[in-house]
Write an enzyme that holds these catalytic residues in place. Structure first.
Site, short mmCIF file in Angstrom:
data_model
loop_
_atom_site.label_atom_id
_atom_site.label_comp_id
_atom_site.label_asym_id
_atom_site.label_seq_id
_atom_site.Cartn_x
_atom_site.Cartn_y
_atom_site.Cartn_z
N ALA A 190 1.05 13.69 -14.98
CA ALA A 190 0.33 12.45 -15.25
C ALA A 190 -0.56 12.14 -15.96
O ALA A 190 -1.74 11.59 -15.61
CB ALA A 190 -0.07 12.19 -13.46
N GLY A 191 -0.30 12.74 -17.17
CA GLY A 191 -1.11 12.32 -18.46
C GLY A 191 -1.17 11.08 -19.12
O GLY A 191 -0.16 10.42 -18.43
N VAL A 192 -1.50 10.97 -20.15
CA VAL A 192 -1.30 9.77 -20.93
C VAL A 192 0.13 9.13 -21.12
O VAL A 192 0.55 8.28 -20.72
CB VAL A 192 -2.00 9.60 -22.16
CG1 VAL A 192 -1.61 8.34 -23.03
CG2 VAL A 192 -3.43 9.79 -22.09
N ALA A 277 6.71 15.76 -19.12
CA ALA A 277 5.61 15.27 -19.98
C ALA A 277 4.53 15.86 -19.74
O ALA A 277 3.41 15.51 -19.18
CB ALA A 277 5.41 13.65 -19.61
N VAL A 278 4.49 17.31 -20.11
CA VAL A 278 3.36 18.06 -19.72
C VAL A 278 2.54 18.77 -20.95
O VAL A 278 2.21 19.56 -20.80
CB VAL A 278 4.03 19.37 -18.94
CG1 VAL A 278 4.54 19.17 -17.74
CG2 VAL A 278 4.87 20.24 -19.75
N GLY A 279 2.69 17.81 -21.77
CA GLY A 279 1.73 17.98 -23.02
C GLY A 279 2.57 18.24 -24.33
O GLY A 279 3.83 18.40 -24.18
N ALA A 328 -2.63 9.28 -33.08
CA ALA A 328 -1.99 8.87 -34.39
C ALA A 328 -3.36 8.50 -35.39
O ALA A 328 -3.37 9.15 -36.58
CB ALA A 328 -0.96 7.75 -34.35
N HIS A 452 -16.70 -18.11 -26.43
CA HIS A 452 -16.24 -18.64 -25.00
C HIS A 452 -15.05 -19.36 -25.02
O HIS A 452 -14.98 -20.41 -25.86
CB HIS A 452 -17.48 -19.08 -24.29
CG HIS A 452 -17.04 -19.45 -22.74
ND1 HIS A 452 -17.14 -18.79 -21.72
CD2 HIS A 452 -16.87 -20.81 -22.45
CE1 HIS A 452 -16.52 -19.14 -20.56
NE2 HIS A 452 -16.37 -20.74 -21.02
P1 FAD Z 1 3.80 13.56 -36.27
O1 FAD Z 1 3.89 12.22 -36.18
O2 FAD Z 1 4.46 14.62 -35.08
O3 FAD Z 1 4.67 13.79 -37.69
C1 FAD Z 1 4.95 15.48 -38.20
C2 FAD Z 1 6.09 15.12 -39.19
O4 FAD Z 1 5.99 16.51 -39.79
C3 FAD Z 1 7.14 14.92 -38.36
O5 FAD Z 1 8.12 14.02 -39.02
C4 FAD Z 1 7.89 16.33 -38.50
O6 FAD Z 1 9.46 16.31 -38.59
C5 FAD Z 1 7.46 16.66 -39.80
N1 FAD Z 1 7.57 18.40 -39.91
C6 FAD Z 1 7.14 19.28 -39.11
N2 FAD Z 1 7.11 20.60 -39.78
C7 FAD Z 1 7.81 20.27 -41.08
C8 FAD Z 1 8.21 21.14 -41.98
N3 FAD Z 1 8.08 22.38 -41.92
N4 FAD Z 1 8.64 20.61 -42.92
C9 FAD Z 1 9.08 18.95 -43.24
N5 FAD Z 1 8.54 18.41 -42.11
C10 FAD Z 1 8.04 18.70 -41.00
N6 FAD Z 1 -0.67 8.29 -30.32
C11 FAD Z 1 -1.52 7.26 -30.42
O7 FAD Z 1 -2.53 7.17 -31.05
N7 FAD Z 1 -1.26 6.08 -29.75
C12 FAD Z 1 -0.21 5.85 -28.90
O8 FAD Z 1 -0.08 4.75 -28.56
C13 FAD Z 1 0.77 7.00 -28.86
N8 FAD Z 1 1.77 7.16 -27.98
C14 FAD Z 1 2.54 7.93 -27.84
C15 FAD Z 1 3.54 8.03 -27.21
C16 FAD Z 1 4.62 8.99 -26.93
C17 FAD Z 1 5.93 9.17 -26.15
C18 FAD Z 1 4.28 10.44 -27.73
C19 FAD Z 1 5.30 11.47 -27.69
C20 FAD Z 1 3.27 10.35 -28.59
C21 FAD Z 1 2.23 9.35 -28.56
N9 FAD Z 1 1.24 9.36 -29.50
C22 FAD Z 1 0.44 8.06 -29.49
C23 FAD Z 1 0.76 10.51 -30.07
C24 FAD Z 1 1.23 10.49 -31.78
O9 FAD Z 1 2.69 10.28 -31.77
C25 FAD Z 1 0.49 11.59 -32.50
O10 FAD Z 1 -0.51 12.04 -32.14
C26 FAD Z 1 0.97 11.44 -33.89
O11 FAD Z 1 2.44 11.08 -34.33
C27 FAD Z 1 0.40 12.56 -34.56
O12 FAD Z 1 0.78 12.48 -36.03
P2 FAD Z 1 1.05 13.61 -37.03
O13 FAD Z 1 1.30 13.02 -38.29
O14 FAD Z 1 -0.07 14.87 -36.86
O15 FAD Z 1 2.35 14.28 -36.54
P1 AMP Z 2 -1.24 15.49 -21.20
O1 AMP Z 2 -1.44 17.13 -21.42
O2 AMP Z 2 -2.25 14.62 -21.15
O3 AMP Z 2 0.13 15.17 -21.81
O4 AMP Z 2 -0.60 16.02 -19.65
C1 AMP Z 2 0.20 16.73 -19.09
C2 AMP Z 2 0.04 16.88 -17.71
O5 AMP Z 2 1.02 17.95 -17.01
C3 AMP Z 2 -1.17 17.81 -17.39
O6 AMP Z 2 -2.15 16.93 -16.72
C4 AMP Z 2 -0.78 18.91 -16.63
O7 AMP Z 2 -1.72 19.26 -15.41
C5 AMP Z 2 0.63 18.56 -15.81
N1 AMP Z 2 1.57 19.74 -15.66
C6 AMP Z 2 1.57 20.75 -16.40
N2 AMP Z 2 2.51 21.58 -15.69
C7 AMP Z 2 2.88 21.20 -14.73
C8 AMP Z 2 3.71 21.35 -13.61
N3 AMP Z 2 4.53 22.63 -13.57
N4 AMP Z 2 3.90 20.51 -12.52
C9 AMP Z 2 3.10 19.60 -12.47
N5 AMP Z 2 2.30 19.23 -13.63
C10 AMP Z 2 2.19 19.89 -14.68
#
Ligand code: FAD
Ligand code: AMP
Length: 476
Positions: A190-192, A277-279, A328, A452
């Site tokens: 139950a994270g983001v 969705a555990v991180g 991001a 307002h």
């Molecule tokens: P990434 O976006 O992961 O990009 C890394 C890129 O590098 C990828 O294209 C990957 O394929 C490429 N790559 C990796 N290794 C190699 C390699 N060796 N050679 C070539 N290419 C490579 N963040 C927000 O701020 N707001 C949001 O609303 C939000 N919503 C999210 C919702 C979901 C469902 C998820 C999963 C994430 C969300 N995030 C959000 C998090 C956000 O997506 C990440 O924090 C962000 O994308 C990180 O950016 P980055 O550039 O570090 O990495």
């Molecule tokens: P986040 O890191 O914010 O995306 O959240 C991931 C959440 O998953 C954390 O709050 C963890 O406590 C939870 N989590 C990790 N492993 C388990 C598990 N086996 N069962 C239930 N929750 C878990």
């Protein structure tokens, strides 16, 4: 001879592509290599954020909010819609179109800035050389650069107890591509991300059960906001089970059988789909040759200093693969900072003003310290709260859930943190960012004229409440 660049970026997510564009703007000969391919096997720069993260999730959250509003929300406005239906394939196609257009936009930005784009895998070798394995070429090539920026991002963490099967048990990417609305949907974590996905599918009609191992709900948020959020989500029907650790899952007969442990022992639950969705963990496997000697920590996070420099001179790392929240905009700001540094300018990211947003309904947003952090570090502060139920604009919109809280230093009055829960808080929080970036006091906000009727007035009133002089609050 190997192609030589001033800067080469590995990864074209929001950290990497922004770094590449800023490098090019600053006159550096820049290349970027990214391995993401679309479902149709085309290069798709934009990383997790654009392909399976921020953008597709918000596209679907928007669609689901419209549906829920038409179904339940607008009758109180006197608008009667006799029947509403969902066409998931149209919803998903719209989301895909948004993603494709934005990804093509990055390609166009690269082209217009003269950035060399390689679609393939990049690997850091010794002496700032990068091996590129381009998807459309048989031979690997090696390029070299004065500066290398590592921006490989992150991927969902797997849970041994719930192995993915691409159909019934999926990660966040799979959960953005369901072909029908699951009747009963389980979410581990139950994270983001778990909460956003849970809200999305609940709004479309799923019965949602969130299993969370920790006993505290949303520990990263301010306690008061977390409590209020828990109350609102539970009232909406999100079934949030804390202190519930999933131990084993089995996909059988088109259903997922889950065993989890809570305070009363082992429990059993059956769902139609399960989202894990555990991180997330950094993509640093195979990013760097052993002999290059890049320092990673035990979680695979690249070790960097405050300027995002790694232990290797001229090699930088940014975004999800380094310390700090996996967001991001945090990665993009690091990208800009590193580009400036490479170009010989001084630059710094202000990690104290990173906006955190959870795009649920109501939205949750904050910047800065929580009340519990201030208490635990012994900082004296004054707090001002203002509920949206007392805002004229929120009442007119029928969106009165939530509040704004301003925390200001008791001595200097400088704003230390602002926490919001309510409609449109993802937009409202940016004005807090501007104020905090300029070192505003709560008095500065009090003295600012707010239009307002707007939801932003709640920030003004919360700042006034710090000194006990909110206008639209009943006197205690
Ligand atoms: P990434 O976006 O992961 O990009 C890394 C890129 O590098 C990828 O294209 C990957 O394929 C490429 N790559 C990796 N290794 C190699 C390699 N060796 N050679 C070539 N290419 C490579 N963040 C927000 O701020 N707001 C949001 O609303 C939000 N919503 C999210 C919702 C979901 C469902 C998820 C999963 C994430 C969300 N995030 C959000 C998090 C956000 O997506 C990440 O924090 C962000 O994308 C990180 O950016 P980055 O550039 O570090 O990495
Ligand atoms: P986040 O890191 O914010 O995306 O959240 C991931 C959440 O998953 C954390 O709050 C963890 O406590 C939870 N989590 C990790 N492993 C388990 C598990 N086996 N069962 C239930 N929750 C878990």
């Amino acid at each position: 001879m190997a192609e030589q660049y001033d800067a080469i970026v590995i990864g074209a997510g929001p950290a990497g592509y922004v770094a590449a564009i800023r490098c090019a703007q600053l006159g550096l000969k820049t290349a970027c290599v990214d391995r993401w391919l679309s479902d149709s096997n085309k290069p798709s720069p934009g990383g997790t954020c654009l392909n399976v993260g921020c953008i597709p999730s918000k596209a679907l959250l928007e669609s689901s909010a419209l549906y829920a509003n038409v179904k339940q929300g607008i009758a109180k406005h006197g608008i009667i819609v006799p029947s509403v239906e969902i066409d998931i394939s149209v919803m998903m196609a719209r989301k895909d179109k948004v993603v494709n257009e934005l990804s093509q936009g990055i390609g166009a930005l690269f082209q217009s800035n003269g950035i060399a784009f390689y679609s393939g895998r990049g690997k850091l070798l010794l002496d700032k050389r990068v091996e590129i394995n381009e998807f459309n070429k048989k031979e690997k090539q090696i390029v070299s650069a004065d500066n290398v920026i590592l921006a490989p991002g992150s991927s969902p963490i797997d849970l041994k107890a719930a192995p993915l099967d691409d159909d019934l048990i999926v990660d966040s990417s799979g959960a953005l591509a369901f072909s029908e609305v699951p009747g009963r949907l389980g979410i581990i974590g139950a994270g983001v991300i778990g909460l956003e996905l849970g809200s999305l599918w609940r709004r479309l009609g799923s019965e949602v059960i969130l299993l969370e191992a920790q006993d505290k709900f949303l520990p990263i948020a301010d306690d008061q906001v977390a409590r209020e959020t828990h109350k609102q989500f539970s009232a909406q029907g999100l079934d949030i089970r804390l202190n519930s650790r999933v131990v084993v899952c089995e996909a059988k007969n088109n259903q997922v059988h889950i065993d989890y442990e809570d305070a009363n022992g082992t429990q059993h639950e059956t769902v139609d789909k399960l989202i894990v969705a555990v991180g997330r963990r950094p993509n640093t496997n195979d990013l760097c040759a052993e002999e290059a000697g890049l320092t990673l920590d035990e979680w695979g996070i690249i070790h960097v200093d405050a300027q995002c420099m790694t232990n290797l001179p001229g090699v930088y790392a940014i975004g999800d693969a380094v310390h700090g929240p996996m967001l991001a905009h945090k990665g993009s700001e690091e990208g800009v900072m590193v580009a400036e540094i490479i170009a010989g300018h001084s630059a710094q990211v202000n990690y104290d003003t990173i906006p955190n947003i959870i795009y649920t309904d109501p939205e949750i947003a904050w910047i800065g310290k929580t009340e519990q952090q201030l208490k635990s570090t012994g900082v004296e502060y004054r707090a001002g709260n203002f509920p949206f139920s007392a805002s004229g604009r929120a009442k007119a919109s029928g969106e009165t859930a939530g509040m704004v809280k301003v925390l200001a230093d008791a001595e200097t009055d400088r704003i230390l943190g602002v926490h919001m829960i309510g409609s449109h808080c993802s937009e409202l929080i940016s004005q807090v960012g501007i104020a905090m970036e300029f070192g505003a006091s709560s008095e500065d906000i009090c003295m600012t004229m707010f239009a307002h009727p707007t939801l932003s007035e709640a920030f003004h009133e919360a700042a006034l409440a710090v000194g006990g002089r909110a206008i639209h609050l009943l006197k205690k």
